[in-house]
Motif scaffolding. Sequence first.
Motif, mmCIF file in Angstrom:
data_model
loop_
_atom_site.group_PDB
_atom_site.id
_atom_site.type_symbol
_atom_site.label_atom_id
_atom_site.label_comp_id
_atom_site.label_asym_id
_atom_site.label_seq_id
_atom_site.Cartn_x
_atom_site.Cartn_y
_atom_site.Cartn_z
ATOM 1 N N ARG A 92 0.813 -1.221 0.000
ATOM 2 C CA ARG A 92 0.000 0.000 0.000
ATOM 3 C C ARG A 92 0.844 1.269 0.000
ATOM 4 N NH1 ARG A 92 -2.327 0.199 5.338
ATOM 5 N NH2 ARG A 92 -0.406 1.345 5.779
ATOM 6 N N ASP A 96 2.742 -0.122 -4.734
ATOM 7 C CA ASP A 96 1.654 0.450 -5.544
ATOM 8 C C ASP A 96 1.859 1.938 -5.841
ATOM 9 O OD1 ASP A 96 0.294 -1.845 -6.068
ATOM 10 O OD2 ASP A 96 -1.278 -1.552 -4.581
ATOM 11 N N LEU A 118 -5.816 2.508 -9.452
ATOM 12 C CA LEU A 118 -5.406 1.154 -9.078
ATOM 13 C C LEU A 118 -6.573 0.175 -9.166
ATOM 14 C CD1 LEU A 118 -3.032 1.902 -6.076
ATOM 15 C CD2 LEU A 118 -2.394 0.838 -8.239
ATOM 16 N N ASN A 122 -6.454 -3.162 -11.466
ATOM 17 C CA ASN A 122 -6.746 -4.502 -10.950
ATOM 18 C C ASN A 122 -7.893 -5.163 -11.700
ATOM 19 O OD1 ASN A 122 -4.759 -4.727 -8.920
ATOM 20 N ND2 ASN A 122 -5.932 -3.383 -7.576
ATOM 21 N N HIS A 194 1.987 -3.388 -14.458
ATOM 22 C CA HIS A 194 1.722 -3.619 -13.033
ATOM 23 C C HIS A 194 2.422 -4.873 -12.543
ATOM 24 C CE1 HIS A 194 -0.850 -4.413 -9.376
ATOM 25 N NE2 HIS A 194 -0.489 -3.154 -9.212
ATOM 26 N N ALA A 197 5.292 -3.995 -10.297
ATOM 27 C CA ALA A 197 4.960 -3.749 -8.889
ATOM 28 C C ALA A 197 4.686 -5.063 -8.165
ATOM 29 C CB ALA A 197 3.750 -2.824 -8.790
ATOM 30 N N GLU A 198 3.990 -5.991 -8.835
ATOM 31 C CA GLU A 198 3.726 -7.295 -8.233
ATOM 32 C C GLU A 198 5.031 -8.052 -7.988
ATOM 33 O OE1 GLU A 198 -0.659 -8.177 -10.233
ATOM 34 O OE2 GLU A 198 1.161 -8.830 -11.240
#
Length: 704
Positions: A92, A96, A118, A122, A194, A197-198
């Motif tokens: 968080r 992200d 976000l 997702n 993304h 980030a993952e």
Amino acid sequence: MAVFRDKAWGVTEVAPYLEALQAATGEDLSVLAEAVRASLVYQTGADHLMTRRALAAFLSPAGAARWEPVIDAHIQAGLARLAASAEPDLVRDFSDPLFVACARDVFGLAIPDEVEFLRHINNARIFTEPLLRLRELRLVQDAYRHLIAAASAPGEAAGEAHGPPPLTKALARSKLPGDVDDATLIASITVAAHTAAESLSFALWGLLRDGAPSWGEVSRPGWADAHLEAVIRDYPSTLRLYRVAQADTVLNGRPVVPGDVAVLDIPAVNRSLCPHAGAEGGRVSMSFGDGMHKCPGAALARLMLRRALPALAARFPDLRLDEAGIRIERTQMVQAPVALPCLLTPAPKRRSARLWDVTDAAAARAIAVDDARFSPPGMEPHLIRLQEASGLDLSTAIRVARNAPFFQSGPRHARMRLLGFEALGSNRLASWTPLIEAEIGRLADALDERTDVDLVRDFCEPLFHAVCQPIMGLHPRSPDVFNRLAPLLQEVLEPLRSLRAILKVQEMVDILLDQFDEPASEGGEGGPTSLLSHLVASGWDQMDAEDRKAFVLVLYGASFNVAHTLANALLALASKPAGQRGDAADPAWITAHLDTRIVPEAASPRFIYRIARTAGEIHGMAFAPGDTMRLRLAAINRDLGAGHLAFGHGLHRCIGAALSRVLIRKAIPALFSRYPGLRIIEGEARYAENSQTVILTNLPCRLR
């Protein structure tokens, strides 16, 4: 590799499916159809090649490197955000926001609301999941509609003043296929990005779960050069990729016809490539794919990981995860943490007017051994006062507190402690070894008969019941009732509970005490003697029959930590790549590392509580009489190694420590020698909500 590089294999054709769905339902899916045409994931042939060429200069290693100063600035902002957070979370507050900042500056999207952005990311990212329902496709389309608008919005990206032109301006539009919309392409690239980030979050989970020693190395010069590719290999966010045969071919010596589907298990593929890795930690993995559909944003993802991980380790060298708060989302295609709550520093903190949080190892040990200035929580006098004030009968709760060693001190505590060690010491447990080994073997063999194996449900918990109940002297009238209620005994460990909670625990304890009696006789010449039988035989006049039963029941409740610590240790070992496990099947290796690595990392108790008897100062903490010192064991134990406090210390050392050691020392090598390929199903572990103990409730695994 053969599937990635064989041109006979291609991607799923989604466009015909969307067309058929539109025709059958009348649903307008035109935005999704546009996203398919613009997405490298679904493109093939000349369109795919043209799109890659249009992106090549921007997403090349050299193109990504130009963004290093901008990414570094956002990393520093993320570090400041973590430091300022009252309850920091690495997803968080760091991963992200770093992705959002890059989407704004690097790709040039207009993002007025980060939370909404976000949410759309997702929703859009599930487009690659198989067998989506129409309701889910509507969500994906709505998300793409917003993201395309963000990529189409005019105006400067926030980073354009101090960085290169963003993708919205640098895209080589003249090289794109005629039917590819540039804003839709940029939206699809942002969704795919993304993954960076993952991957960062998943790498943090892996590195921090391995403990302080490996995290301490991350900030050292040259760490990224030596180890980054191994981290990418060992902690891939991509779980599976699908490829469809477009022509006749051969795979592993077997014929393949058009329409056949290959499911690529990326973590398993990466593990199989480990022997081919280079001496510097490995350069080979399929985490970003391979061949014509290799992830075009791999260079940008590597840059983010290369810069973020050492920066985090340098700023927060004592960073620790709050294990019970971790949540990992796992779908058919991806795995990634969605919550990584953490502790940033071991410095002691005054959490309230009367509560200190202690995470420094030296301070914790000093408090644990100082029985003159610190005592356990005085639960018995507290309950007596509460009974007098409320007029309620708390006699069972008072009896439990009087016979709970972790709430006692003084001569009576010393005598209880001695009796406990006389029955549960290492020398006495030797007579129980045949039972322990037989139950471990029986339960390990029984796993082979199950199609879905859960190490908590099928091994740790039944092993605890089968071994600890007879050793304690517990023979319940109704094992089902007893085993269902007994886990609630762990609530006895929570100090200073509300009156309502105390009454609830007392009601449960009354039922459990009624489930068993003292044995008339037990054991023969040289046979094992249970704790309860030993207490009866001792003839100590300060314990009547009900006291003895309460003492045994309390220790049984505390002994649940044996099962929890065993489960945590199995998770820690079986979820690591094979090369990082050590020799878990070797009893000698387990014995050598039990107190230096296994127990400090896996111990289930969260805290030790001590109450200040007098005013004083210790390691910079000026405490007053009655102040509570809460020792946070997860942070402390990793720094103490073999001197860990997982079993307490000194006068308050855990009476069941030897039993815990024996069970863990024998169970782990037995399980790994029986199933050397044992591995945890990533993302499926689940924890109970318990403020005092780290409790795994589910631990699904594959045996081979």
